[in-house]
Write a protein that holds these residues in place. Structure first.
Motif, PDB file in Angstrom:
ATOM      1  N   LEU A  42       0.838  -1.267   0.015  1.00  0.00           N
ATOM      2  CA  LEU A  42      -0.023  -0.183  -0.008  1.00  0.00           C
ATOM      3  C   LEU A  42       0.960   1.338  -0.253  1.00  0.00           C
ATOM      4  O   LEU A  42       0.681   2.315  -0.550  1.00  0.00           O
ATOM      5  N   LEU A  43       1.878   1.325   0.535  1.00  0.00           N
ATOM      6  CA  LEU A  43       2.951   2.436   0.501  1.00  0.00           C
ATOM      7  C   LEU A  43       3.698   2.623  -0.650  1.00  0.00           C
ATOM      8  O   LEU A  43       4.237   3.536  -0.652  1.00  0.00           O
ATOM      9  N   ALA A  44       3.881   1.465  -1.451  1.00  0.00           N
ATOM     10  CA  ALA A  44       4.955   1.509  -2.456  1.00  0.00           C
ATOM     11  C   ALA A  44       4.561   2.692  -3.647  1.00  0.00           C
ATOM     12  O   ALA A  44       5.194   3.225  -4.023  1.00  0.00           O
ATOM     13  N   PRO A  45       3.114   2.724  -3.991  1.00  0.00           N
ATOM     14  CA  PRO A  45       2.835   4.133  -4.779  1.00  0.00           C
ATOM     15  C   PRO A  45       3.229   5.188  -4.124  1.00  0.00           C
ATOM     16  O   PRO A  45       3.840   6.288  -4.781  1.00  0.00           O
ATOM     17  N   ALA A  46       3.254   5.743  -3.046  1.00  0.00           N
ATOM     18  CA  ALA A  46       3.489   6.719  -2.598  1.00  0.00           C
ATOM     19  C   ALA A  46       5.248   6.994  -2.555  1.00  0.00           C
ATOM     20  O   ALA A  46       5.543   7.926  -2.645  1.00  0.00           O
ATOM     21  N   ALA A  47       5.664   5.863  -2.123  1.00  0.00           N
ATOM     22  CA  ALA A  47       7.041   5.734  -2.120  1.00  0.00           C
ATOM     23  C   ALA A  47       7.711   6.049  -3.487  1.00  0.00           C
ATOM     24  O   ALA A  47       8.814   6.821  -3.731  1.00  0.00           O
ATOM     25  N   ALA A  48       6.952   5.752  -4.519  1.00  0.00           N
ATOM     26  CA  ALA A  48       7.252   5.665  -5.700  1.00  0.00           C
ATOM     27  C   ALA A  48       7.481   7.423  -6.126  1.00  0.00           C
ATOM     28  O   ALA A  48       8.264   7.867  -7.106  1.00  0.00           O
ATOM     29  N   ASP A  49       6.583   8.224  -5.354  1.00  0.00           N
ATOM     30  CA  ASP A  49       6.592   9.489  -5.739  1.00  0.00           C
ATOM     31  C   ASP A  49       7.876  10.202  -5.208  1.00  0.00           C
ATOM     32  O   ASP A  49       8.082  11.390  -5.152  1.00  0.00           O
ATOM     33  N   TRP A  50       8.625   9.662  -4.248  1.00  0.00           N
ATOM     34  CA  TRP A  50       9.472  10.005  -3.553  1.00  0.00           C
ATOM     35  C   TRP A  50      10.899  10.362  -4.450  1.00  0.00           C
ATOM     36  O   TRP A  50      11.746  10.840  -4.154  1.00  0.00           O
ATOM     37  N   GLY A  51      11.021   9.565  -5.455  1.00  0.00           N
ATOM     38  CA  GLY A  51      12.098   9.463  -6.464  1.00  0.00           C
ATOM     39  C   GLY A  51      12.917   8.510  -5.925  1.00  0.00           C
ATOM     40  O   GLY A  51      12.884   7.650  -5.135  1.00  0.00           O
ATOM     41  N   GLU A  52      14.421   8.749  -6.343  1.00  0.00           N
ATOM     42  CA  GLU A  52      15.157   7.666  -5.888  1.00  0.00           C
ATOM     43  C   GLU A  52      15.639   7.858  -4.479  1.00  0.00           C
ATOM     44  O   GLU A  52      15.784   8.880  -3.976  1.00  0.00           O
ATOM     45  N   VAL A  53      15.557   6.512  -3.736  1.00  0.00           N
ATOM     46  CA  VAL A  53      15.591   6.586  -2.327  1.00  0.00           C
ATOM     47  C   VAL A  53      16.967   6.030  -2.059  1.00  0.00           C
ATOM     48  O   VAL A  53      17.229   4.758  -2.517  1.00  0.00           O
ATOM     49  N   ASP A  54      17.888   6.460  -1.060  1.00  0.00           N
ATOM     50  CA  ASP A  54      19.064   5.711  -0.842  1.00  0.00           C
ATOM     51  C   ASP A  54      18.949   4.916   0.337  1.00  0.00           C
ATOM     52  O   ASP A  54      19.750   3.903   0.501  1.00  0.00           O
ATOM     53  N   CYS A  55      18.003   5.180   1.174  1.00  0.00           N
ATOM     54  CA  CYS A  55      17.852   4.166   2.247  1.00  0.00           C
ATOM     55  C   CYS A  55      16.528   4.176   2.929  1.00  0.00           C
ATOM     56  O   CYS A  55      15.731   5.419   2.920  1.00  0.00           O
ATOM     57  N   ILE A  56      15.657   3.125   3.078  1.00  0.00           N
ATOM     58  CA  ILE A  56      14.504   2.896   3.915  1.00  0.00           C
ATOM     59  C   ILE A  56      14.857   2.394   5.281  1.00  0.00           C
ATOM     60  O   ILE A  56      15.886   1.095   5.191  1.00  0.00           O
ATOM     61  N   THR A  57      14.509   3.004   6.497  1.00  0.00           N
ATOM     62  CA  THR A  57      14.940   2.748   7.762  1.00  0.00           C
ATOM     63  C   THR A  57      13.605   2.699   8.566  1.00  0.00           C
ATOM     64  O   THR A  57      12.451   3.117   7.901  1.00  0.00           O
ATOM     65  N   TRP A  58      13.780   2.642   9.711  1.00  0.00           N
ATOM     66  CA  TRP A  58      12.784   2.747  10.762  1.00  0.00           C
ATOM     67  C   TRP A  58      13.172   3.278  11.894  1.00  0.00           C
ATOM     68  O   TRP A  58      14.390   3.688  12.159  1.00  0.00           O
ATOM     69  N   ALA A  59      12.039   3.833  12.898  1.00  0.00           N
ATOM     70  CA  ALA A  59      12.557   4.259  14.148  1.00  0.00           C
ATOM     71  C   ALA A  59      12.686   3.365  15.171  1.00  0.00           C
ATOM     72  O   ALA A  59      11.395   2.336  15.209  1.00  0.00           O
ATOM     73  N   PRO A  60      13.595   3.233  15.806  1.00  0.00           N
ATOM     74  CA  PRO A  60      13.823   2.127  16.940  1.00  0.00           C
ATOM     75  C   PRO A  60      12.841   2.249  18.013  1.00  0.00           C
ATOM     76  O   PRO A  60      12.335   3.324  18.436  1.00  0.00           O
ATOM     77  N   VAL A  61      12.456   0.937  18.635  1.00  0.00           N
ATOM     78  CA  VAL A  61      11.708   1.344  19.779  1.00  0.00           C
ATOM     79  C   VAL A  61      12.321   0.921  21.219  1.00  0.00           C
ATOM     80  O   VAL A  61      13.575   0.576  21.097  1.00  0.00           O
ATOM     81  N   SER A  62      11.931   1.268  22.237  1.00  0.00           N
ATOM     82  CA  SER A  62      12.506   1.091  23.501  1.00  0.00           C
ATOM     83  C   SER A  62      12.718  -0.481  23.745  1.00  0.00           C
ATOM     84  O   SER A  62      11.924  -1.376  23.143  1.00  0.00           O
ATOM     85  N   ALA A  63      13.777  -0.727  24.618  1.00  0.00           N
ATOM     86  CA  ALA A  63      13.970  -2.297  24.829  1.00  0.00           C
ATOM     87  C   ALA A  63      12.886  -2.914  25.365  1.00  0.00           C
ATOM     88  O   ALA A  63      12.550  -4.056  25.070  1.00  0.00           O
ATOM     89  N   PRO A  64      12.069  -2.368  26.514  1.00  0.00           N
ATOM     90  CA  PRO A  64      10.939  -2.976  26.912  1.00  0.00           C
ATOM     91  C   PRO A  64       9.843  -3.126  25.869  1.00  0.00           C
ATOM     92  O   PRO A  64       9.332  -4.223  26.021  1.00  0.00           O
ATOM     93  N   ARG A  65       9.638  -2.274  25.044  1.00  0.00           N
ATOM     94  CA  ARG A  65       8.639  -2.355  23.984  1.00  0.00           C
ATOM     95  C   ARG A  65       9.046  -3.476  23.028  1.00  0.00           C
ATOM     96  O   ARG A  65       8.551  -4.391  22.551  1.00  0.00           O
ATOM     97  N   LEU A  66      10.144  -3.422  22.410  1.00  0.00           N
ATOM     98  CA  LEU A  66      10.952  -4.398  21.736  1.00  0.00           C
ATOM     99  C   LEU A  66      10.681  -5.858  22.263  1.00  0.00           C
ATOM    100  O   LEU A  66      10.284  -6.682  21.550  1.00  0.00           O
ATOM    101  N   ALA A  67      10.916  -5.834  23.475  1.00  0.00           N
ATOM    102  CA  ALA A  67      10.849  -7.383  24.148  1.00  0.00           C
ATOM    103  C   ALA A  67       9.414  -7.787  23.999  1.00  0.00           C
ATOM    104  O   ALA A  67       8.999  -9.088  24.041  1.00  0.00           O
ATOM    105  N   ARG A  68       8.321  -6.758  24.197  1.00  0.00           N
ATOM    106  CA  ARG A  68       6.906  -7.147  24.553  1.00  0.00           C
ATOM    107  C   ARG A  68       6.391  -7.593  23.018  1.00  0.00           C
ATOM    108  O   ARG A  68       5.705  -8.642  22.875  1.00  0.00           O
ATOM    109  N   ARG A  69       6.581  -6.868  21.880  1.00  0.00           N
ATOM    110  CA  ARG A  69       6.074  -6.989  20.573  1.00  0.00           C
ATOM    111  C   ARG A  69       6.718  -6.902  19.456  1.00  0.00           C
ATOM    112  O   ARG A  69       6.226  -7.307  18.401  1.00  0.00           O
ATOM    113  N   GLY A  70       8.184  -6.851  19.589  1.00  0.00           N
ATOM    114  CA  GLY A  70       8.909  -6.641  18.577  1.00  0.00           C
ATOM    115  C   GLY A  70       9.065  -5.241  17.658  1.00  0.00           C
ATOM    116  O   GLY A  70       8.300  -4.495  18.065  1.00  0.00           O
ATOM    117  N   SER A  71       9.695  -5.260  16.640  1.00  0.00           N
ATOM    118  CA  SER A  71       9.708  -4.011  16.119  1.00  0.00           C
ATOM    119  C   SER A  71       8.930  -4.083  14.638  1.00  0.00           C
ATOM    120  O   SER A  71       9.341  -4.454  13.735  1.00  0.00           O
TER     121      SER A  71
END
Length: 93
Positions: A42-71
């Motif tokens: 679903l995000l792909a068409p919007a991402a195509a409008d961004w042009g060439e992208v060097d990196c796709i990344t994410w915002a990390p979560v806290s260690a307790p939240r990561l342990a509870r439900r993953g990233s």
């Protein structure tokens, strides 16, 4: 779709209502990690409008939240980065 916010712009592909809201909550809180692939597509068409992208990344979560439900954000970034048409995909968790 784009909305203007104080620090720039934010983009969204789903209205946070009804079925979309339930799917997002299921992905985020109830272990429906397979939804990452759907949300990536679903995000792909919007991402195509961004042009060439060097990196796709994410915002990390806290260690307790990561342990509870993953990233979930890393799953979503990986899904988007590995769609056909991307030059190279390398996502490290």
């Amino acid at each position: 779709r784009e909305i203007r916010i104080a620090v720039g712009s934010a983009y969204y592909v789903l209205d946070y209502r009804a079925e979309a809201r339930r799917a997002i909550l299921a992905f985020k809180f109830y272990g429906m990690v397979q939804y990452a692939a759907v949300f990536g597509r679903l995000l792909a068409p919007a991402a195509a409008d961004w042009g060439e992208v060097d990196c796709i990344t994410w915002a990390p979560v806290s260690a307790p939240r990561l342990a509870r439900r993953g990233s979930r954000s890393s799953l979503l970034a990986n899904s988007l980065a590995t769609l056909p048409g991307r030059r190279e995909a390398s996502v490290n968790e």
